[in-house]
Design an enzyme around this catalytic site. Structure first.
Site, short mmCIF file in Angstrom:
data_model
loop_
_atom_site.label_atom_id
_atom_site.label_comp_id
_atom_site.label_asym_id
_atom_site.label_seq_id
_atom_site.Cartn_x
_atom_site.Cartn_y
_atom_site.Cartn_z
N ASP A 1 5.32 2.99 -3.68
CA ASP A 1 4.55 3.79 -4.63
C ASP A 1 4.67 3.12 -5.99
OD1 ASP A 1 3.49 5.63 -6.38
OD2 ASP A 1 4.75 7.31 -5.73
N TYR B 1 -9.52 8.68 -16.57
CA TYR B 1 -9.53 7.41 -15.83
C TYR B 1 -10.01 6.28 -16.73
CZ TYR B 1 -11.21 4.04 -12.28
OH TYR B 1 -11.46 2.93 -11.52
N THR C 1 -16.59 0.35 -0.67
CA THR C 1 -15.27 0.51 -0.07
C THR C 1 -15.28 1.75 0.82
OG1 THR C 1 -14.44 1.90 -1.87
CG2 THR C 1 -14.20 -0.50 -2.12
N ASP D 1 0.85 -1.18 0.00
CA ASP D 1 0.00 0.00 0.00
C ASP D 1 0.89 1.23 0.00
OD1 ASP D 1 -3.18 0.38 0.49
OD2 ASP D 1 -2.09 2.12 1.23
N LYS E 1 -7.67 3.03 -17.70
CA LYS E 1 -8.09 1.66 -17.42
C LYS E 1 -8.17 0.84 -18.70
CE LYS E 1 -8.61 1.41 -12.90
NZ LYS E 1 -7.72 0.52 -12.10
#
Length: 272
Positions: free
Chosen positions: A76, A176, A211, A50, A180
């Site tokens: 990262d 985005y 989430t 993470d 993707k």
């Protein structure tokens, strides 16, 4: 008939990930956390990555408390040196990576998944950069860091979590959507490049998943109703929903599946 019976009877063994090392990026919460837990439950030793180190450590500790083997590592995925250091550290602690789950996404740790971006015609390359860095470049960097070892060992599983935005497009998330889609195209090309090396490469495309990033929006009853109404099943996904598909694709049961994108989306989009 006997062959079919034998195949069905062997499925529990095919889903066993014992002896495998899995790396799940962005695994400090949400789908990544559920996936890390799922893979550990199937016997894999899991590297929990993470951007926020404390989250990675907490998930790894929870897996350990449940009897699994896990190692938390901060890195990262948009930084080549950080990714290389992470993979080297995992190698020392757990061994070489057999299963890579490219889950890290959105526009970094601080971006809310439902927060619309400016209209594309009002945006600039500086606005696009974090979306491309995490959702596309990060996938390539993590993959590059582990795939040579997989080629050498002639076995591996690479699974990238994309979004239905990359399949059908989202007007408020134009860049985005493109990033993707780019990641999905990369995985299709990769699948063909490494298929003869014993490696499979697939995508899982998500609809809306419940989430921590989405929870604040669901507190408003009208907003929650509007969001869930887009899903024929009538609910948002739970993190465990895509985690189950990812675990399957990571297993020997999926050894003849590569270059594919599997929507886990509650029926949000049903086109092939």
């Amino acid at each position: 008939m006997s062959t079919d019976t034998q195949t069905v009877a062997s499925l529990p063994g095919l889903l066993d990930l014992s002896g495998k090392v899995a790396l799940v990026t962005g695994a400090g919460q949400g789908v990544g956390e559920a996936t890390a837990r799922m893979l550990a439950g199937q016997g894999a030793a899991v590297a929990v990555n993470d951007y926020v180190g404390d989250r990675a450590q907490q998930v790894a500790a929870a897996i350990g408390s449940d009897g699994g083997r896990a190692y938390g590592v901060k890195a990262d995925v948009t930084d080549e040196a950080s990714v290389a250091a992470m993979v080297a550290e995992i190698g020392r602690e757990l061994g070489p990576v057999d299963i890579l789950v490219n889950n890290a996404g959105n526009a970094g740790a601080e971006h809310n998944a439902l927060e619309p971006t400016p209209p594309f015609w009002e945006s600039s390359p500086a606005d696009w950069a974090p979306w491309i860095a995490v959702n596309y470049t990060g996938v390539m960097l993590a993959t590059r860091a582990v795939v040579d070892g997989m080629v050498e060992r002639r076995q591996g599983r690479i699974i990238t979590v994309i979004s239905d935005a990359g399949r059908v497009g989202e007007r408020d998330l134009v860049v985005y959507s493109g990033a993707k889609a780019g990641a999905a195209g990369f995985m299709r090309g990769l699948a063909k490049a490494v298929a003869r090396k014993g490696i499979t490469a697939n995508c899982v495309a998500l609809g809306g998943i419940r989430t921590p990033a989405i929870e604040p929006f669901l507190a408003d009853e009208q907003v929650a109703k509007r969001i869930t109404s887009a899903y024929p099943i009538g609910r948002l996904g739970e993190p465990s929903d895509p985690a189950a598909m990812i675990a399957f694709l990571a297993s020997d049961a999926a050894s003849w599946i590569t270059g594919q994108t599997y929507p886990v989306n509650g029926g949000y989009s049903v086109a092939l």
